[in-house]
Motif scaffolding. Structure first.
Motif: not given
Length: 198
Positions: A136, A143-145, A148, A186, A190-192
């Motif tokens: 993440p 934060y993206t979520s 997270n 993506a 919600n990880n990369r």
């Protein structure tokens, strides 16, 4: 076959989508070092499906016995026994690698260790290499979520030096040692997956 060994549900969930992208990213690689192999589930899965790559697992000494047992049972010709590798203390392996993979490590490492990881990259890899980092990240300090954010708060309650890292800072650290971001994928939950080349 592995039911008595440590198990990560997150590894089980994310290994297939990560593999799809690693098959592209490491297509020209022959030997990949994984930093922070943990349970070894990723190492076994990726070695099995990337037969052209020697997949070298590694971790700190405390994790080696059970990691080693999983790799031994997998009995894959391109999956040697794991290396003991503490980024802060251990000497670099004698053989440099043309690929390096690490998953869910940067938010666990204290920030000075993250910096040390990048500072040591060029000791670990060849002059031309591919670097893939999974986990993440925050963007522009946000934060993206909500999940997270909750995860980050949980990490910092365990150790204030842990936490989800800002992607801009990670890209800058990578650039400082010659790695350029090629892809920011993506991923589920919600990880990369960040793929860099040098």
């Amino acid at each position: 076959m592995y039911s008595d060994l440590p198990f990560s549900q997150a590894c089980e969930n994310n290994k297939a989508p990560i593999l799809v992208l690693l098959q592209q990213a490491f297509a020209k690689c022959s030997n990949v070092l994984e930093v922070g192999s943990g349970t070894g589930q990723h190492a076994v899965h990726f070695a099995e499906h990337l037969p052209q790559v020697i997949w070298q697992a590694s971790d700190q000494g405390d994790y080696i016995p059970q990691l080693s047992e999983r790799l031994l049972r997998a009995a894959l010709p391109n999956l040697p026994q794991p290396l003991v590798l503490d980024i802060c203390r251990d000497a670099a392996p004698s053989q440099p690698y043309d690929g390096l993979f690490t998953a869910n490590t940067l938010h666990i490492m204290p920030w000075p260790v993250v910096e040390q990881f990048f500072n040591r990259l060029n000791q670990l890899v060849k002059p031309q290499a591919t670097l893939c980092i999974y986990g993440p990240f925050n963007y522009n300090g946000h934060y993206t979520s909500e999940s997270n954010q909750a995860f980050d708060q949980s990490l910092k309650s365990r150790d204030p030096a842990m936490g989800i890292r800002d992607i801009e800072t990670v890209i800058s650290l990578a650039a400082s040692v010659g790695f350029t971001l090629q892809h920011d994928y993506a991923m589920p939950a919600n990880n990369r997956l960040l793929c860099f080349s040098k």
